[in-house]
Motif scaffolding. Structure first.
Motif, short mmCIF file in Angstrom:
data_model
loop_
_atom_site.label_atom_id
_atom_site.label_comp_id
_atom_site.label_asym_id
_atom_site.label_seq_id
_atom_site.Cartn_x
_atom_site.Cartn_y
_atom_site.Cartn_z
N SER A 119 79.30 61.67 -30.68
CA SER A 119 79.53 63.46 -30.09
C SER A 119 77.84 63.60 -31.18
O SER A 119 78.22 63.88 -31.98
CB SER A 119 80.55 63.59 -30.04
N THR B 284 75.86 67.06 -31.10
CA THR B 284 75.85 68.50 -31.19
C THR B 284 75.36 69.62 -31.78
O THR B 284 75.89 69.86 -33.02
CB THR B 284 77.40 69.24 -30.89
N THR C 52 84.67 76.44 -32.84
CA THR C 52 85.21 75.10 -32.96
C THR C 52 84.64 74.00 -31.50
O THR C 52 83.69 73.85 -30.53
CB THR C 52 86.56 75.07 -32.16
N VAL C 53 83.81 72.75 -32.31
CA VAL C 53 83.33 72.04 -31.81
C VAL C 53 84.03 70.69 -31.52
O VAL C 53 84.93 69.80 -32.65
CB VAL C 53 81.77 71.34 -32.70
N THR C 54 84.59 70.71 -30.43
CA THR C 54 85.79 69.05 -29.97
C THR C 54 84.97 68.09 -29.75
O THR C 54 84.26 68.09 -28.75
CB THR C 54 86.59 69.52 -28.95
N PHE C 55 85.31 66.83 -30.18
CA PHE C 55 84.18 65.81 -30.04
C PHE C 55 85.29 65.38 -28.58
O PHE C 55 83.84 63.84 -28.05
CB PHE C 55 85.09 64.50 -30.68
N GLU D 143 88.85 60.50 -31.59
CA GLU D 143 89.42 60.69 -32.52
C GLU D 143 87.54 60.05 -32.87
O GLU D 143 87.80 58.75 -33.49
CB GLU D 143 90.53 59.70 -32.54
N GLY E 141 90.11 73.10 -36.93
CA GLY E 141 88.75 73.35 -35.36
C GLY E 141 88.93 74.01 -35.60
O GLY E 141 87.93 75.24 -35.21
N THR F 109 89.19 62.73 -37.00
CA THR F 109 89.58 64.02 -36.44
C THR F 109 89.00 64.35 -35.46
O THR F 109 87.96 63.19 -34.53
CB THR F 109 88.76 65.05 -37.38
N THR F 110 89.37 65.57 -34.31
CA THR F 110 89.38 65.35 -32.57
C THR F 110 88.22 66.72 -32.65
O THR F 110 87.65 66.80 -31.94
CB THR F 110 90.26 65.69 -31.73
N GLN F 111 87.81 67.73 -33.68
CA GLN F 111 87.54 68.96 -34.16
C GLN F 111 86.59 69.28 -35.18
O GLN F 111 87.57 68.79 -35.99
CB GLN F 111 88.79 69.56 -33.29
N GLY G 292 85.58 73.40 -37.07
CA GLY G 292 85.52 74.63 -37.15
C GLY G 292 84.65 74.89 -37.30
O GLY G 292 84.90 73.96 -39.06
#
Length: 108
Positions: free
Chosen positions: A25, A27, A37-40, A43, A64, A85-87, A89
């Motif tokens: 990802s 962004t 918050t950037v969420t991918f 994981e 996040g 991690t999945t995100q 901030g």
């Protein structure tokens, strides 16, 4: 004999690398005085955050939700996180903005 074995090991390693699956990802966001918050969507095992802006950015990898007490990233700096991690901030101080790139990936 050693040359043949080394060649075989190299071939096996190359095939293993070619067959590896990667999620990625990339962004770019505008950090402001309000948390972004950037969420991918997966994981990530490695995340790089790059501050392309002219102001400080504060970064968090756990919840996040960044605050100005989070990890500071000065203009032009990057930060690498090698943990799952999945995100991420990001936030700036009041009245400031910055362009932030977030690159996350997982290889398995």
């Amino acid at each position: 004999m050693i040359g043949w074995l080394a060649g075989l090991l190299l071939l096996v390693a190359a095939v293993g690398i070619a067959d590896a699956a990667i999620s990625e990802s990339v962004t770019t966001v505008a950090a402001t005085a309000v948390n972004t918050t950037v969420t991918f969507g997966f994981e990530a095992t490695t995340v790089i955050v790059i501050n392309d802006g002219a102001n400080e950015v504060f970064v968090t990898f756990s919840s996040g939700v960044a605050t100005t007490a989070s990890v500071r990233l000065n203009p032009g700096e990057s930060l690498t996180w090698n943990w799952r991690t999945t995100q991420v901030g990001v936030i700036c101080s009041a009245g400031e903005t910055a362009s932030v790139r977030v690159w996350a990936w997982r290889q398995w």
